[in-house]
Design a protein around this motif. Sequence first.
Motif, PDB file in Angstrom:
ATOM      1  N   SER A 106       0.837  -1.201   0.000  1.00 31.07           N
ATOM      2  CA  SER A 106       0.000   0.000   0.000  1.00 31.07           C
ATOM      3  C   SER A 106       0.870   1.247   0.000  1.00 31.07           C
ATOM      4  O   SER A 106       2.050   1.221   0.369  1.00 31.07           O
ATOM      5  CB  SER A 106      -0.926   0.005   1.218  1.00 31.07           C
ATOM      6  OG  SER A 106      -0.174  -0.002   2.414  1.00 31.07           O
TER       7      SER A 106
ATOM      8  N   LYS B 282       1.749   4.584   1.689  1.00 27.01           N
ATOM      9  CA  LYS B 282       1.650   5.085   3.051  1.00 27.01           C
ATOM     10  C   LYS B 282       0.815   6.365   3.090  1.00 27.01           C
ATOM     11  O   LYS B 282       1.045   7.296   2.325  1.00 27.01           O
ATOM     12  CB  LYS B 282       3.049   5.352   3.623  1.00 27.01           C
ATOM     13  CG  LYS B 282       3.042   5.713   5.105  1.00 27.01           C
ATOM     14  CD  LYS B 282       4.450   5.827   5.650  1.00 27.01           C
ATOM     15  CE  LYS B 282       4.434   6.120   7.145  1.00 27.01           C
ATOM     16  NZ  LYS B 282       5.816   6.207   7.698  1.00 27.01           N
ATOM     17  N   GLY B 283      -0.183   6.357   3.969  1.00 25.23           N
ATOM     18  CA  GLY B 283      -1.029   7.532   4.136  1.00 25.23           C
ATOM     19  C   GLY B 283      -2.210   7.589   3.193  1.00 25.23           C
ATOM     20  O   GLY B 283      -2.995   8.536   3.256  1.00 25.23           O
TER      21      GLY B 283
ATOM     22  N   ASP C  48      -5.148   4.888   1.991  1.00 18.32           N
ATOM     23  CA  ASP C  48      -5.682   3.530   2.013  1.00 18.32           C
ATOM     24  C   ASP C  48      -6.448   3.176   0.745  1.00 18.32           C
ATOM     25  O   ASP C  48      -6.952   2.060   0.603  1.00 18.32           O
ATOM     26  CB  ASP C  48      -6.586   3.319   3.241  1.00 18.32           C
ATOM     27  CG  ASP C  48      -7.742   4.311   3.305  1.00 18.32           C
ATOM     28  OD1 ASP C  48      -7.902   5.099   2.364  1.00 18.32           O
ATOM     29  OD2 ASP C  48      -8.477   4.287   4.308  1.00 18.32           O
TER      30      ASP C  48
ATOM     31  N   ASP D  24       7.663   8.682  -2.863  1.00 20.17           N
ATOM     32  CA  ASP D  24       6.557   8.098  -2.110  1.00 20.17           C
ATOM     33  C   ASP D  24       7.064   6.899  -1.321  1.00 20.17           C
ATOM     34  O   ASP D  24       8.006   6.206  -1.741  1.00 20.17           O
ATOM     35  CB  ASP D  24       5.420   7.646  -3.026  1.00 20.17           C
ATOM     36  CG  ASP D  24       4.461   8.784  -3.325  1.00 20.17           C
ATOM     37  OD1 ASP D  24       3.986   9.418  -2.362  1.00 20.17           O
ATOM     38  OD2 ASP D  24       4.203   9.046  -4.511  1.00 20.17           O
ATOM     39  N   THR D  25       6.394   6.621  -0.181  1.00 19.79           N
ATOM     40  CA  THR D  25       6.761   5.500   0.683  1.00 19.79           C
ATOM     41  C   THR D  25       5.746   4.373   0.517  1.00 19.79           C
ATOM     42  O   THR D  25       4.534   4.594   0.642  1.00 19.79           O
ATOM     43  CB  THR D  25       6.814   5.929   2.155  1.00 19.79           C
ATOM     44  OG1 THR D  25       7.757   6.989   2.295  1.00 19.79           O
ATOM     45  CG2 THR D  25       7.229   4.767   3.042  1.00 19.79           C
TER      46      THR D  25
ATOM     47  N   VAL E 142       4.405   0.638   1.822  1.00 16.65           N
ATOM     48  CA  VAL E 142       4.369  -0.230   2.999  1.00 16.65           C
ATOM     49  C   VAL E 142       4.073  -1.657   2.536  1.00 16.65           C
ATOM     50  O   VAL E 142       3.082  -1.902   1.836  1.00 16.65           O
ATOM     51  CB  VAL E 142       3.304   0.230   4.008  1.00 16.65           C
ATOM     52  CG1 VAL E 142       3.298  -0.695   5.227  1.00 16.65           C
ATOM     53  CG2 VAL E 142       3.555   1.668   4.431  1.00 16.65           C
TER      54      VAL E 142
ATOM     55  N   SER F 134       3.423  -5.540   3.983  1.00 17.11           N
ATOM     56  CA  SER F 134       3.098  -6.260   5.215  1.00 17.11           C
ATOM     57  C   SER F 134       2.526  -7.634   4.888  1.00 17.11           C
ATOM     58  O   SER F 134       1.813  -7.809   3.893  1.00 17.11           O
ATOM     59  CB  SER F 134       2.108  -5.467   6.063  1.00 17.11           C
ATOM     60  OG  SER F 134       0.906  -5.233   5.356  1.00 17.11           O
TER      61      SER F 134
ATOM     62  N   GLU G  27       8.975  -0.672   5.093  1.00 19.87           N
ATOM     63  CA  GLU G  27       8.675   0.558   4.367  1.00 19.87           C
ATOM     64  C   GLU G  27       9.858   0.890   3.465  1.00 19.87           C
ATOM     65  O   GLU G  27      11.014   0.779   3.879  1.00 19.87           O
ATOM     66  CB  GLU G  27       8.406   1.713   5.327  1.00 19.87           C
ATOM     67  CG  GLU G  27       7.155   1.539   6.172  1.00 19.87           C
ATOM     68  CD  GLU G  27       6.850   2.753   7.016  1.00 19.87           C
ATOM     69  OE1 GLU G  27       7.582   3.767   6.865  1.00 19.87           O
ATOM     70  OE2 GLU G  27       5.887   2.715   7.805  1.00 19.87           O
TER      71      GLU G  27
END
Length: 729
Positions: free
Chosen positions: A44, A46-47, A49, A71-72, A74, A76, A84
């Motif tokens: 995803s 980050k920030g 959803d 951009d970061t 994520v 999981s 990250e």
Amino acid sequence: MRIRFFLITVIMTLTVFVANAQHTIRIIVQDKTNKELLSGVTISLKGDDQKVTSTDGKGFATLKNLPGGYDTIVVSYVGYKPLEQVFQLPDTIVHSILLETDARTLNDVVVVASTRGNDRIENATTKVEVLGQEDMNEESTLKPGNIASILGDVSGVQIQQSSATTGNANVRIQGLDGRYTQILRDGMPLYGGYSGGFGILSIPPLDLKQVELIKGSSSTLYGGGAIGGLVNMISRKPTSAPEASFLVNQTSLKETNINAYYAQRWKKVGFTFFGGQTFQKEVDVNKDGFSDVPNTNSTVIHPTVFFYPSDRSFISLGWSGSFEKRLGGDMLALSGKADASHPYFEKNNLNRNIITLLSESRLDNSFVLTVKGSFSNFKREESTNTYLFNGRQKNYYAELSIFKRTRKHNIVAGINTTGDEFAPAEETPVPVGSFSNNVLGAFLQDTWRLFSGTKLETGLRLDHHNQYGNFLLPRIALFQQINKHWGARAGYGMGYITPNPLTPQTRDYTIYQLQPIAAGVKAERSYSGNLEVNYKTEIGTDGSILINQAFFITQIKDPVIGTEDQAGMVYFNNEAKPLLTKGFDTYVQMHVANWEFYVGYTYTQAIRQYLPENQFVLYTPKNRAAATLVYDVAGNWRVGLEASYNGYQHREDYSKTPEYLFMAMMAEKKFGPKWSLVLNCENLLDERQSRHESLYTGPVTDPYFKTLWGPIDGRAVNLCLRFQPFARN
């Protein structure tokens, strides 16, 4: 000037276009240690959803529609440390991401029974207790023949043996009879009605990935029968690395088990295979002349073939065959010395053949189409010194469903049909005769992420039964993540169960005692509610603790009760007032360093409101507790202790049974990653019902066996050798 103005306009337009261009990141995710490709990994932005995707069967994912610049991302996945990583866009490289396993979350469990959306157990809207792969592997060396023992280790779940001679048993949850518990295999009902009593006795733990238990109503996805609870057994699937396990087990109760499992997946095809054989000699534990453990010869074979047409789809086709002979009764009669003084025996020949088909297609990263079906043919030949009976039951199930994930919603919708058909052999007619049940259902469930940490799940099911008409079953559940440690759930649901004279009872009756369902008998309807709160936190760098406190209540309207008349015939009728069960359930799970700990306590008040007095439900303990403690010594030794407490129960004459404590101890020695030897002792204190009362009344020639409220097989020691040729440290 016009040309200059035009050029300036074009340049500014292109600049704005480039600045707002949407870009793509391509990623392959692997296990850092063994470089295995990981599917289902969540990726995803980050920030945001709304920007989310997951990896396919080859570990590949594409995250689209990203703005330019830095951009970061994520990454999981359950059992791995979240990662990250910063990207500069535009980007044209396929990036390789290596995830590292996380000891603190490696045992986090993903559940599919309640939502079919692979939710973490602590975030699911419905309370689900899961016995995972590690539990199945351990149980396969302790009780290799079936999963009855491990289910009974969970507080609030009671495994009640209904026959002293055959070993029949049923699963009781929250104080309700076994007929109110729905037993599933991969989400399909295969064990019920005439075949129900032997269902859990024929499923070896080595053949399962995990077992999911839902206490309370769960009617939307699986039908109205899950009133007291649901047990969903999940089959194992092949992985790219070969997997095999072979074990030989011997017990002091003259039982021998030989089990084998093998699985492997290649690019387009894979398979799993389980084969098991059990030899059990008859044993008279209490020396009263009758077998407390029946003579059993059981064979289970379960091959499944998997096809992978694409990275986003698979098809599995499986067959399971269970062939079993059980013989119990007078020990002299079983040894071939039957005479007029010792004639009693009961013999069962059981054959169960099951065909299953499961197809799943991920049309994109957020849309899944599932088709599954099963057909089961169960045949039972029952003979005693006084009667003979042959009968069969056929079960079928088919389902088409879709799963759609959006930014705020997980939606499941589908239709299914299920049915069973019972028929006695022509030469052995019985009072219930032939009958069938057929149900057509449609369901819709929406898990709505209202806010951060808040989920609202609503469901609606409409069933049409060929005899009892229509049933509309609404359901609602709420989960609230209060903060990092605290969460709460609440739920309400309705269910139903149609009358069936062959569903498992508290004690076994002969097939010739059971009378057909009379005209005018109505289906039972249930109304269930639950409320719970849980707390989870980490302990140090590799430990955690989970505490759950739940309250439950279920009311069953128009309960169908079997009544035995003076001639021994059993008739079924509705009662005017409801059956009510309520109470609370508390459990604690803890993992610290090499220690694992579980303790659970359940208080159940089960009330037959249709009676003027003595309203308590028979053979239901108000107080029940279970605990396990396991210590792993540097990966070479593993020792464990478990205990369960059962409070007093009420007999038919309203007297109280003694309370008892059941204890077991095990020790496992590992010889490298491939070999292990397990020594286990069940029922350390040798608790037996026969220590407090005789198990039968009447003459030896025609014994009447009492209802069972405790174990009858006594203390047992087993030694198991396991070999896993492909295991790694």
